[in-house]
Design a protein around this motif. Structure first.
Motif, short mmCIF file in Angstrom:
data_model
loop_
_atom_site.label_atom_id
_atom_site.label_comp_id
_atom_site.label_asym_id
_atom_site.label_seq_id
_atom_site.Cartn_x
_atom_site.Cartn_y
_atom_site.Cartn_z
N ALA A 225 -2.87 4.82 -10.51
CA ALA A 225 -3.52 3.72 -9.80
C ALA A 225 -3.51 2.47 -10.67
CB ALA A 225 -4.96 4.10 -9.44
N ASN A 226 -2.92 1.39 -10.12
CA ASN A 226 -2.73 0.19 -10.93
C ASN A 226 -3.27 -1.07 -10.30
OD1 ASN A 226 -0.86 0.01 -8.87
ND2 ASN A 226 0.65 -1.07 -10.12
N ALA A 227 -3.80 -1.04 -9.09
CA ALA A 227 -4.28 -2.27 -8.45
C ALA A 227 -5.26 -1.93 -7.35
CB ALA A 227 -3.11 -3.08 -7.89
N ILE A 228 -6.13 -2.90 -7.04
CA ILE A 228 -7.09 -2.80 -5.95
C ILE A 228 -7.05 -4.11 -5.17
CG2 ILE A 228 -9.53 -2.69 -5.34
CD1 ILE A 228 -10.00 -0.77 -7.55
N THR A 229 -6.93 -3.99 -3.85
CA THR A 229 -6.98 -5.14 -2.95
C THR A 229 -8.24 -5.05 -2.12
OG1 THR A 229 -4.56 -5.17 -2.82
CG2 THR A 229 -5.76 -6.45 -1.19
N ILE A 230 -9.07 -6.10 -2.16
CA ILE A 230 -10.32 -6.13 -1.41
C ILE A 230 -10.22 -7.24 -0.37
CG2 ILE A 230 -12.81 -6.46 -1.54
CD1 ILE A 230 -12.75 -5.39 -4.35
N PRO A 234 -14.55 -10.29 8.98
CA PRO A 234 -13.30 -10.19 9.74
C PRO A 234 -12.23 -11.23 9.40
CG PRO A 234 -14.94 -11.36 11.02
CD PRO A 234 -15.62 -10.98 9.73
N ALA A 235 -12.54 -12.25 8.62
CA ALA A 235 -11.59 -13.36 8.46
C ALA A 235 -11.22 -13.63 7.01
CB ALA A 235 -12.16 -14.64 9.08
N GLY A 236 -11.48 -12.70 6.09
CA GLY A 236 -11.10 -12.92 4.71
C GLY A 236 -12.26 -13.46 3.89
N PRO A 237 -12.02 -13.76 2.62
CA PRO A 237 -10.75 -13.85 1.90
C PRO A 237 -10.24 -12.49 1.41
CG PRO A 237 -12.52 -14.47 0.45
CD PRO A 237 -13.14 -14.21 1.80
N THR A 238 -9.03 -12.51 0.85
CA THR A 238 -8.39 -11.33 0.29
C THR A 238 -8.15 -11.54 -1.19
OG1 THR A 238 -7.29 -10.88 2.40
CG2 THR A 238 -6.41 -9.79 0.45
N ALA A 239 -8.55 -10.59 -2.02
CA ALA A 239 -8.40 -10.71 -3.47
C ALA A 239 -7.62 -9.50 -3.98
CB ALA A 239 -9.76 -10.79 -4.16
N TYR A 240 -6.74 -9.75 -4.94
CA TYR A 240 -5.89 -8.71 -5.53
C TYR A 240 -6.22 -8.62 -7.01
CZ TYR A 240 -1.67 -6.22 -7.06
OH TYR A 240 -0.80 -5.34 -7.62
N PHE A 241 -6.59 -7.41 -7.47
CA PHE A 241 -6.99 -7.17 -8.85
C PHE A 241 -6.06 -6.13 -9.48
CE2 PHE A 241 -10.77 -8.34 -6.50
CZ PHE A 241 -11.39 -9.27 -7.31
N LYS A 242 -5.69 -6.36 -10.73
CA LYS A 242 -5.01 -5.34 -11.51
C LYS A 242 -6.04 -4.35 -12.03
CE LYS A 242 -1.29 -5.08 -12.38
NZ LYS A 242 -0.20 -4.37 -11.65
N LEU A 243 -5.72 -3.07 -11.96
CA LEU A 243 -6.63 -2.00 -12.34
C LEU A 243 -6.13 -1.33 -13.61
CD1 LEU A 243 -9.00 -0.04 -11.70
CD2 LEU A 243 -7.39 1.26 -10.31
N THR A 244 -6.98 -1.26 -14.63
CA THR A 244 -6.63 -0.62 -15.90
C THR A 244 -7.83 0.17 -16.40
OG1 THR A 244 -7.28 -2.63 -17.11
CG2 THR A 244 -4.94 -2.38 -16.56
N SER A 245 -7.56 1.01 -17.40
CA SER A 245 -8.61 1.77 -18.11
C SER A 245 -9.50 2.55 -17.16
CB SER A 245 -9.46 0.83 -18.98
OG SER A 245 -8.66 0.09 -19.86
N MET A 246 -8.91 3.21 -16.19
CA MET A 246 -9.68 3.97 -15.21
C MET A 246 -10.03 5.34 -15.77
SD MET A 246 -8.55 5.27 -11.43
CE MET A 246 -7.60 6.60 -12.17
N ARG A 330 -15.54 4.49 -14.47
CA ARG A 330 -15.44 3.25 -15.23
C ARG A 330 -14.00 2.74 -15.14
NH1 ARG A 330 -15.86 5.45 -21.44
NH2 ARG A 330 -17.90 6.09 -20.67
N PHE A 331 -13.87 1.45 -14.94
CA PHE A 331 -12.54 0.85 -14.87
C PHE A 331 -12.66 -0.64 -15.14
CE2 PHE A 331 -14.31 1.30 -10.61
CZ PHE A 331 -14.25 0.01 -10.10
N THR A 332 -11.52 -1.28 -15.32
CA THR A 332 -11.44 -2.71 -15.64
C THR A 332 -10.55 -3.39 -14.62
OG1 THR A 332 -11.70 -2.21 -17.98
CG2 THR A 332 -10.93 -4.41 -17.41
N LEU A 333 -11.00 -4.53 -14.12
CA LEU A 333 -10.25 -5.32 -13.15
C LEU A 333 -9.92 -6.68 -13.72
CD1 LEU A 333 -12.38 -4.62 -9.94
CD2 LEU A 333 -10.30 -3.45 -10.63
#
Length: 431
Positions: A225-230, A234-246, A330-333
């Motif tokens: 697992a390397n990324a999380i999209t939140i 109903p209309a956003g916004p959309t954020a993309y995070f890199k996932l590390t140290s999970m 525990r994880f880092t974004l």
């Protein structure tokens, strides 16, 4: 060159060097002991310590932060406030409100003088009238500026969060999604099949129609697992995070067992407008009213644009002391981009797959009449909804326009996007 540098004998040179270094350390130690003795004295010792601590502030990467002024989202908040105050002052001067302020001050002075005259007249009234006034003084004073008290409403259900993955995930990704489901009180996991009709933009619009408040997609690469999209619905916004140290909760040494209580949320060190947007995005995933009986707390700490996620349970050992036991995971974004709206669904040539705009939206090209989505596309979408876990056609749902859901091919601009050239300095942060 130091005096010992001219000595050609290596043994003698090293001996002189150690002796000189020892003398310098002794002088430094003597000075520190004198300062400590002076600060412990009762005559001005506390003042000396206060002055020393105010002067000797270490220079770190955090307190020498450089704000990115290329965008108002990442600029210094103090600079933005100063600019807003200057603009408001210029607007007041342009509209001539300064003269009105002077007139208001004159009116206030006249009212104050009238009140003083009234007070003098009240002092001259008989004592009998004072007694009558004292009889009514026991009643509580009513503040005319106070807002009417509103009844406290019972806390509503937690926001529904849809948790899914990229197609064909591995076993560890499923375990991580189970941990995420336990973090969010309203979390629901849906297995995302592979194939047509399960694009992330289509899944987000499907969830928005069914009352979900957010979609969390866990992406993986090479079985990790390397990324999380939140996506906020109903209309956003959309954020993309890199996932590390999970690290999963079950792999944490002496981890605590989670309970279904709503946790408390701590958002730490978000300063810029972009940081506040990220904080609100995470804050919308949890209920506004936590359940303190569970004694669970979720912390999202921002340190140099790295978001450290931790979940603990606290226990009070005394009135002034508490201990923590980590629950996990525990994880880092790290934020890579934030975009308005929801992801669009388009083919490689820029058109919508199957020629449908989604949800019965009309599409007219070159002056021709709008065409109805073909049967294959409708069957694919019905099969997709059925496989995800809904019975299509159960009740008539509100339209896309009523819910404020963007169109299937609507792709909005980036609010912020990370680029390698932006990190020219180690002291430049954006959140």
């Amino acid at each position: 060159m130091a005096p010992e540098g001219k000595i050609k004998n290596a043994h003698k040179r090293s001996e002189i060097h150690r002796k000189t270094k020892r003398e310098k350390e002794q002088v430094k130690l003597k000075r520190r002991m004198e300062i400590r003795k002076a600060e412990k004295s009762k005559d001005g010792g506390a003042e000396l310590k206060r002055e020393r601590l105010a002067k000797n502030i270490p220079r770190t990467i955090d307190n020498t932060r450089v704000y990115d002024s290329s965008s108002y989202l990442t600029a210094d908040p103090a600079t933005l406030r100063a600019a807003a105050e200057k603009a408001a002052e210029a607007s007041r001067r342009l509209n001539g409100e300064g003269d009105d302020d002077e007139e208001d001050e004159e009116d206030e002075d006249m009212e104050d003088s009238d009140e003083e005259d009234d007070e003098e007249e009240e002092d001259e009234t008989p004592q009998a009238e004072e007694g009558e006034v004292g009889a009514t003084s026991d009643e509580p004073a009513v503040d005319p500026t106070a807002l009417p008290s509103q009844p406290t409403l019972p806390p509503g259900p937690p926001p529904r969060i849809m948790i899914t993955t990229s197609p064909s995930p591995c076993k560890d990704t499923y375990a991580f999604c189970e941990d995420l489901k336990g973090i969010f009180p309203g979390g629901e996991f849906f297995k995302r099949p592979k194939g047509k009709g399960f694009e992330i933009g289509r899944v987000a619009r499907w969830a928005a129609k069914r009352g979900f408040k957010a979609v969390c997609v866990v992406n993986e690469d090479h079985k990790i697992a390397n990324a999380i999209t939140i996506m906020s619905l109903p209309a956003g916004p959309t954020a993309y995070f890199k996932l590390t140290s999970m690290v999963l909760g079950k792999k944490i040494y002496k981890h605590a067992r989670p309970t279904p209580h709503s946790p408390e949320l701590i958002l730490n060190n978000f300063t810029t407008l972009l940081g506040h947007s990220v904080g609100r995005l995470f804050g919308a995933l949890f209920p506004p009213q936590p359940q303190f009986r569970g004694r669970q707390v979720v912390t999202l700490h921002n340190q140099r644009d790295f978001l450290f996620f931790r979940r603990h349970r606290y226990q009070f050992e005394s009135v002034t002391k508490a201990t923590l036991q980590e629950i996990g995971p525990r994880f880092t974004l790290k934020l890579r981009w934030m975009r308005k709206g929801l992801p669009a669904v388009t083919a490689a040539d820029g058109r919508i797959p199957g020629g449908a705009r989604g949800d019965g939206e009309e599409d007219a090209e070159d002056g021709e009449e709008a065409t109805v989505p073909d049967e294959d596309e409708a069957m694919d979408e019905d099969a997709a909804m059925k496989e995800i876990g809904t019975a299509a056609g159960r009740t008539k749902a509100p339209t896309r326009e009523e819910l404020g859901i963007p169109a299937l091919d609507e792709e909005q601009e980036y609010e912020w996007k990370w680029k390698p050239k932006m990190e020219v300095s180690r002291r430049t942060f954006f959140l």
